[in-house]
Motif scaffolding. Structure first.
Motif, PDB file in Angstrom:
ATOM      1  N   ILE A 283      49.247  34.866  31.712  1.00 43.15           N
ATOM      2  CA  ILE A 283      48.521  35.755  30.804  1.00 43.15           C
ATOM      3  C   ILE A 283      47.019  35.498  30.886  1.00 43.15           C
ATOM      4  N   ALA A 284      46.624  34.226  30.896  1.00 43.72           N
ATOM      5  CA  ALA A 284      45.208  33.872  30.823  1.00 43.72           C
ATOM      6  C   ALA A 284      44.480  34.009  32.150  1.00 43.72           C
ATOM      7  N   THR A 285      45.188  33.876  33.257  1.00 41.33           N
ATOM      8  CA  THR A 285      44.526  33.761  34.559  1.00 41.33           C
ATOM      9  C   THR A 285      44.651  35.000  35.425  1.00 41.33           C
ATOM     10  N   SER A 286      45.686  35.793  35.237  1.00 47.05           N
ATOM     11  CA  SER A 286      45.951  36.893  36.173  1.00 47.05           C
ATOM     12  C   SER A 286      44.813  37.901  36.260  1.00 47.05           C
ATOM     13  N   SER A 287      44.110  38.160  35.147  1.00 47.32           N
ATOM     14  CA  SER A 287      43.003  39.114  35.209  1.00 47.32           C
ATOM     15  C   SER A 287      41.887  38.606  36.114  1.00 47.32           C
ATOM     16  N   PHE A 288      41.589  37.294  36.049  1.00 42.97           N
ATOM     17  CA  PHE A 288      40.567  36.724  36.918  1.00 42.97           C
ATOM     18  C   PHE A 288      41.024  36.739  38.374  1.00 42.97           C
ATOM     19  N   VAL A 289      42.308  36.467  38.576  1.00 44.06           N
ATOM     20  CA  VAL A 289      42.846  36.448  39.933  1.00 44.06           C
ATOM     21  C   VAL A 289      42.685  37.816  40.591  1.00 44.06           C
ATOM     22  N   PHE A 290      43.121  38.859  39.917  1.00 44.12           N
ATOM     23  CA  PHE A 290      43.114  40.180  40.535  1.00 44.12           C
ATOM     24  C   PHE A 290      41.741  40.848  40.511  1.00 44.12           C
ATOM     25  N   GLN A 291      40.964  40.642  39.450  1.00 42.10           N
ATOM     26  CA  GLN A 291      39.674  41.314  39.374  1.00 42.10           C
ATOM     27  C   GLN A 291      38.562  40.542  40.081  1.00 42.10           C
ATOM     28  N   THR A 292      38.552  39.228  39.955  1.00 43.06           N
ATOM     29  CA  THR A 292      37.485  38.434  40.560  1.00 43.06           C
ATOM     30  C   THR A 292      37.836  38.010  41.981  1.00 43.06           C
ATOM     31  N   GLU A 293      39.047  37.470  42.143  1.00 39.62           N
ATOM     32  CA  GLU A 293      39.418  36.948  43.462  1.00 39.62           C
ATOM     33  C   GLU A 293      39.779  38.056  44.442  1.00 39.62           C
ATOM     34  N   TYR A 294      40.512  39.073  43.954  1.00 41.06           N
ATOM     35  CA  TYR A 294      40.984  40.133  44.839  1.00 41.06           C
ATOM     36  C   TYR A 294      40.215  41.442  44.693  1.00 41.06           C
ATOM     37  N   GLY A 295      39.267  41.523  43.767  1.00 40.99           N
ATOM     38  CA  GLY A 295      38.399  42.693  43.671  1.00 40.99           C
ATOM     39  C   GLY A 295      39.015  43.932  43.065  1.00 40.99           C
TER      40      GLY A 295
ATOM     41  N   GLY B 114      41.138  49.211  35.855  1.00 42.81           N
ATOM     42  CA  GLY B 114      42.304  50.084  35.906  1.00 42.81           C
ATOM     43  C   GLY B 114      43.378  49.555  36.837  1.00 42.81           C
ATOM     44  N   GLY B 115      42.947  48.989  37.969  1.00 51.99           N
ATOM     45  CA  GLY B 115      43.906  48.418  38.912  1.00 51.99           C
ATOM     46  C   GLY B 115      44.644  47.242  38.321  1.00 51.99           C
ATOM     47  N   TYR B 116      43.916  46.393  37.598  1.00 52.62           N
ATOM     48  CA  TYR B 116      44.586  45.254  36.974  1.00 52.62           C
ATOM     49  C   TYR B 116      45.528  45.708  35.870  1.00 52.62           C
ATOM     50  N   THR B 117      45.129  46.735  35.122  1.00 57.73           N
ATOM     51  CA  THR B 117      46.015  47.269  34.088  1.00 57.73           C
ATOM     52  C   THR B 117      47.343  47.705  34.689  1.00 57.73           C
ATOM     53  N   LEU B 118      47.287  48.307  35.874  1.00 55.00           N
ATOM     54  CA  LEU B 118      48.513  48.728  36.564  1.00 55.00           C
ATOM     55  C   LEU B 118      49.363  47.517  36.931  1.00 55.00           C
ATOM     56  N   VAL B 119      48.730  46.459  37.409  1.00 54.47           N
ATOM     57  CA  VAL B 119      49.453  45.231  37.756  1.00 54.47           C
ATOM     58  C   VAL B 119      50.150  44.671  36.516  1.00 54.47           C
ATOM     59  N   PHE B 120      49.399  44.545  35.433  1.00 53.49           N
ATOM     60  CA  PHE B 120      49.943  43.942  34.221  1.00 53.49           C
ATOM     61  C   PHE B 120      51.066  44.800  33.647  1.00 53.49           C
ATOM     62  N   ALA B 121      50.852  46.122  33.637  1.00 56.64           N
ATOM     63  CA  ALA B 121      51.862  47.024  33.080  1.00 56.64           C
ATOM     64  C   ALA B 121      53.143  46.996  33.911  1.00 56.64           C
ATOM     65  N   THR B 122      53.001  46.931  35.235  1.00 55.85           N
ATOM     66  CA  THR B 122      54.173  46.874  36.112  1.00 55.85           C
ATOM     67  C   THR B 122      54.986  45.612  35.846  1.00 55.85           C
ATOM     68  N   ASN B 123      54.290  44.490  35.760  1.00 59.45           N
ATOM     69  CA  ASN B 123      54.984  43.232  35.529  1.00 59.45           C
ATOM     70  C   ASN B 123      55.650  43.200  34.150  1.00 59.45           C
ATOM     71  N   ALA B 124      54.960  43.722  33.137  1.00 66.07           N
ATOM     72  CA  ALA B 124      55.554  43.770  31.805  1.00 66.07           C
ATOM     73  C   ALA B 124      56.776  44.684  31.785  1.00 66.07           C
TER      74      ALA B 124
ATOM     75  N   VAL C  14      48.956  41.959  47.256  1.00 67.59           N
ATOM     76  CA  VAL C  14      50.228  42.660  47.114  1.00 67.59           C
ATOM     77  C   VAL C  14      51.384  41.673  47.035  1.00 67.59           C
ATOM     78  N   VAL C  15      51.352  40.649  47.868  1.00 66.99           N
ATOM     79  CA  VAL C  15      52.415  39.642  47.866  1.00 66.99           C
ATOM     80  C   VAL C  15      52.396  38.873  46.547  1.00 66.99           C
ATOM     81  N   VAL C  16      51.191  38.512  46.083  1.00 67.13           N
ATOM     82  CA  VAL C  16      51.076  37.813  44.796  1.00 67.13           C
ATOM     83  C   VAL C  16      51.605  38.695  43.671  1.00 67.13           C
ATOM     84  N   TRP C  17      51.271  39.965  43.709  1.00 64.83           N
ATOM     85  CA  TRP C  17      51.736  40.921  42.707  1.00 64.83           C
ATOM     86  C   TRP C  17      53.264  40.973  42.679  1.00 64.83           C
TER      87      TRP C  17
END
Length: 365
Positions: free
Chosen positions: A201-213, A217-227, A275-278
C-alpha cells in the motif's frame, strides 16, 4: 494535505501527524474496546463508537488549528475502532462454522473495495468543496451509521454470557486468549502478512510512478486492477470454504502470496519491467482474498470464549504492528526491490508460522 497545511498555517509534515494519530488510535482503540464489549455488550459500543466518530468528524471540519485537528482525529480513530471490533464480534455471536466464514468473506470483499472507492469518492467531494467538506461528509456518514445501529441493531451478547467489565476482567480475557498457542499463531501469521500488505500500500505508488514513470491515472489502473483481484478471490472464498477447511485455505493463500511476492522480487532483481511486477502483485493481492477472511474466521473460532477480545487482538495487533510495513519498505528505498523483499520475507515467515502451528495442532489431536 497541502491544502490543510496552508489553511491551518502549518507544515505538511505536521498535517501528516493527523493521519498517523488516526491510525494509531484506530489500532489501540480496538484493543481497548474489544474486551469491554465482552463485558457490557456489543450494541452500546456500536452506538457510542458511531456517535463519537460523527462528532469527531464535525470537530475536524471546524478545526481552527492543527492541534485541534490531531485531537479530533484521535477521537475519530477511537470511534471507528469501536465499530470495527464490535461488528466482527457480533458476527461471532450469531454465526459459526461455514456461515461465519462466508460472512467474514463478505466483510473482506467490502474491505477490498474500500481502497478503490474511497479515493474516487474523496476526489469527487473535493471538486465541489474544500477539505473541510470531506469531514462534513464523514460526519453525515457517521450519523447515518449511528441511526442504523439505534433503529436496526439488536444486542447479540446475552447478559449471561458477559464476563464483567473493568480492567481486571478485561486483562483476564486478554491473558486467557494469548495463552492459547493456536490463537497466538493465527495472530502472528496475520501480523506478518499484514506488514507485507502495508508495504505494498505504502510503496507501490512510488514504484510505478517514480521508478517506472507511470502517470497518476496509470497507477490508479494498477491499484484498481489489483484490488479487483482481491474482491474476486474473497467471493471465491465464500463459495469454497465449505468444501475445504479454513486452515487449508489460509495456508494456500499465504503460499500463493509468497510466490507472488517472490515474483515481484525476482522481477526487480532482473529488471523485467513494470508489467511483470504488476502481474506478480496481482497474484499477491488475489492471495490476500483468501488470507484475510480465513485468518479472521480462525481467530474468532479459536477465541470463541471472548469474541470481542479476539476481534480486538486480531484487528488491533495486525493493524497496529502491520503498519510497520509502511515505513519499513520506504526506509529501504521505496523501490520495487524493497517492496518485493519486504513482502516476500514477511509472507514466507507467515507460511512457516501457519504450517508449523497446523502440524503441531494436528499432532495433538
Amino acid at each position: 494535505m497541502p491544502a490543510i497545511a496552508r489553511d491551518l498555517g502549518t507544515t505538511p509534515g505536521t498535517v501528516q501527524l493527523s493521519l498517523t494519530a488516526f491510525l494509531v488510535a484506530f489500532a489501540v482503540g480496538q484493543l481497548l474496546v474489544g474486551p469491554v464489549s465482552d463485558g457490557v455488550g456489543r450494541r452500546p459500543m456500536l452506538v457510542v463508537g458511531t456517535a463519537v466518530f460523527a462528532a469527531a468528524s464535525v470537530a475536524c471540519a471546524l478545526a481552527p488549528d492543527v492541534v485541534v485537528l490531531v485531537l479530533a482525529r484521535i477521537a475519530q480513530g477511537l470511534g471507528g475502532a469501536a465499530g470495527a471490533v464490535a461488528g466482527r464480534a457480533m458476527v461471532s455471536d450469531v454465526a459459526n462454522g461455514t456461515r461465519m466464514a462466508r460472512v467474514f468473506g463478505t466483510l473482506a470483499a467490502i474491505n477490498a473495495i474500500g481502497p478503490v472507492v474511497a479515493p474516487l469518492a474523496g476526489g469527487a467531494v473535493l471538486t465541489v468543496g474544500t477539505w473541510r467538506l470531506m469531514f462534513v461528509v464523514l460526519a453525515a456518514l457517521g450519523l447515518l451509521l449511528c441511526a442504523i445501529v439505534v433503529l436496526r441493531f439488536h444486542e447479540t451478547l446475552p447478559v449471561g454470557r458477559r464476563g464483567g467489565a473493568g480492567f481486571a476482567a478485561n486483562g483476564r480475557r486478554i491473558r486467557e486468549l494469548l495463552g492459547i498457542a493456536r490463537f497466538r499463531a493465527y495472530v502472528l501469521s496475520g501480523v506478518l502478512s499484514t506488514v507485507g500488505f502495508f508495504a505494498y500500500i505504502a510503496t507501490s505508488s512510488f514504484v510505478f510512478q517514480t521508478e517506472y514513470g507511470f502517470s497518476e491515472g496509470g497507477y490508479t489502473l494498477v491499484f484498481a486492477t489489483n484490488a479487483s483481484m482481491m474482491v474476486v478471490t474473497t467471493l471465491v472464498f465464500r463459495r469454497v470454504v465449505g468444501r475445504f477447511s479454513e486452515d487449508a485455505l489460509l495456508t494456500a493463500g499465504l503460499v500463493v502470496g509468497t510466490t507472488g511476492a517472490t515474483g515481484v522480487l525476482v522481477a526487480a532483481l532482473t529488471g523485467a519491467g513494470p508489467v511483470v511486477v504488476w502481474c506478480a502483485l496481482a497474484v499477491v493481492t488475489a492471495a490476500w482474498g483468501f488470507v484475510l477472511p480465513a485468518a479472521m474466521t480462525r481467530t474468532q473460532h479459536v477465541g470463541a470464549a471472548h469474541p470481542g477480545t479476539a476481534a480486538a487482538l486480531q484487528g488491533g495487533l495486525t493493524f497496529g504492528i502491520g503498519g510497520l510495513g509502511t515505513p519499513l519498505a520506504g526506509a529501504l528505498g521505496g523501490t520495487a526491490l524493497a517492496m518485493g523483499g519486504v513482502m516476500a520475507a514477511l509472507m514466507a515467515a507467515a507460511v512457516v508460522v501457519q504450517v508449523t502451528a497446523t502440524r503441531r495442532h494436528a499432532g495433538r489431536t
